[in-house]
Design an enzyme around this catalytic site. Structure first.
Site, mmCIF file in Angstrom:
data_model
loop_
_atom_site.group_PDB
_atom_site.id
_atom_site.type_symbol
_atom_site.label_atom_id
_atom_site.label_comp_id
_atom_site.label_asym_id
_atom_site.label_seq_id
_atom_site.Cartn_x
_atom_site.Cartn_y
_atom_site.Cartn_z
ATOM 1 N N THR A 240 55.332 -39.588 53.788
ATOM 2 C CA THR A 240 56.437 -38.679 53.470
ATOM 3 C C THR A 240 56.742 -37.853 54.714
ATOM 4 O O THR A 240 55.968 -37.859 55.672
ATOM 5 C CB THR A 240 56.082 -37.716 52.306
ATOM 6 O OG1 THR A 240 55.106 -36.773 52.775
ATOM 7 C CG2 THR A 240 55.555 -38.450 51.093
ATOM 8 N N VAL B 235 47.258 -35.933 57.504
ATOM 9 C CA VAL B 235 48.118 -34.820 57.913
ATOM 10 C C VAL B 235 48.999 -35.267 59.076
ATOM 11 O O VAL B 235 48.494 -35.725 60.109
ATOM 12 C CB VAL B 235 47.259 -33.599 58.317
ATOM 13 C CG1 VAL B 235 48.138 -32.484 58.864
ATOM 14 C CG2 VAL B 235 46.432 -33.108 57.126
ATOM 15 N N LYS B 236 50.309 -35.141 58.876
ATOM 16 C CA LYS B 236 51.252 -35.518 59.938
ATOM 17 C C LYS B 236 51.596 -34.289 60.781
ATOM 18 O O LYS B 236 52.012 -33.254 60.250
ATOM 19 C CB LYS B 236 52.535 -36.098 59.343
ATOM 20 C CG LYS B 236 52.332 -37.470 58.740
ATOM 21 C CD LYS B 236 53.573 -37.944 58.030
ATOM 22 C CE LYS B 236 54.604 -38.508 58.982
ATOM 23 N NZ LYS B 236 55.810 -38.955 58.251
ATOM 24 N N ILE B 237 51.448 -34.452 62.079
ATOM 25 C CA ILE B 237 51.704 -33.370 63.035
ATOM 26 C C ILE B 237 52.741 -33.882 64.025
ATOM 27 O O ILE B 237 52.580 -34.982 64.569
ATOM 28 C CB ILE B 237 50.407 -33.044 63.836
ATOM 29 C CG1 ILE B 237 49.247 -32.703 62.896
ATOM 30 C CG2 ILE B 237 50.651 -32.003 64.901
ATOM 31 C CD1 ILE B 237 49.072 -31.265 62.547
#
Ligand code: E4P
Length: 216
Positions: free
Chosen positions: A27, A83-85
């Protein structure tokens, strides 16, 4: 090559998962905004469907401290959260800290092989080159994925490449040929891959011919 669904639409998540087509969900804030539902509820529902694969959720902060705070909170929600960074200098600081704490991190919004290399060195488990968005601006997104693959192989880097912004089945097959680890795509692309007019015509012909077989 694994296939992930790039969507937070619960019906599509269920359909794609039940078809055995996907082994993860990605997402981003734009994808979440399309569902008009509270983020926490949506994420909880997705992680209750996808129990045996990763679910990617993105931080919103643009400073390292904020990203670390949000990243820890996201990771605490479910053991399969990635976790998208975003690939910015502050993001790399956050990646280093979160990865050292054991959080699985994907560095996203990657538009160059140099960004992917830095992300891997900072400790990212995944890098996400935006293939389709490069095509959109007249460049070749597949070339970027191939370049990252070549560098990671040459350097023995184990960070996985999750090709994002995938627009059509030819993207998918080309990415698979070059050995990219994962391609994440909208439900529409999965359905384009799953259906073929020749197959439908052939199946229809079999049923019509079967009617000619004497019964009893
Ligand atoms: C997924 O992780 C990315 O955020 C997504 O693939 C971006 O896709 P888009 O370029 O179609 O918005």
């Amino acid at each position: 090559m694994k296939i992930f669904l790039d969507s937070a639409h619960i019906e599509d998540v269920k359909k794609a998962y039940d078809m055995g087509a996907i082994s993860g969900v990605t997402t981003n804030p734009s994808i979440i905004s399309r569902e008009n539902r509270k983020f926490d509820e949506l994420l909880a529902e997705i992680t209750s469907i996808i129990t045996d694969g990763p679910v990617f959720a993105e931080v919103l902060a643009l400073d390292a401290e904020g990203m670390i705070r949000e990243g820890r909170a996201l990771a605490a929600k479910s053991p399969n959260i990635v976790v998208k960074i975003p690939s910015i200098p502050e993001g790399l600081k956050a990646v280093k800290t979160l990865a050292a704490e054991g959080v699985t991190v994907c560095v996203t919004v990657i538009f160059s092989a140099a960004q992917a290399l830095l992300a891997a060195n900072a400790g990212a488990s995944y890098v996400a080159p935006f293939v389709g968005r490069l095509d959109d601006i007249g460049e070749n997104g597949l070339d970027l994925a191939a370049e990252i693959r070549e560098i990671f192989d040459a350097q023995g880097i184990e960070t996985k490449i999750v090709a994002a912004s995938v627009r059509h089945p030819v993207h998918v097959t080309e990415l698979a040929k070059m050995g990219v680890d994962v391609a994440t795509m909208p439900f529409k692309v999965i359905m384009q891959m799953a259906t073929n007019p020749n197959t439908a015509r052939a199946v229809d012909g079999f049923l019509k011919d079967w009617e000619k077989v004497p019964k009893e």
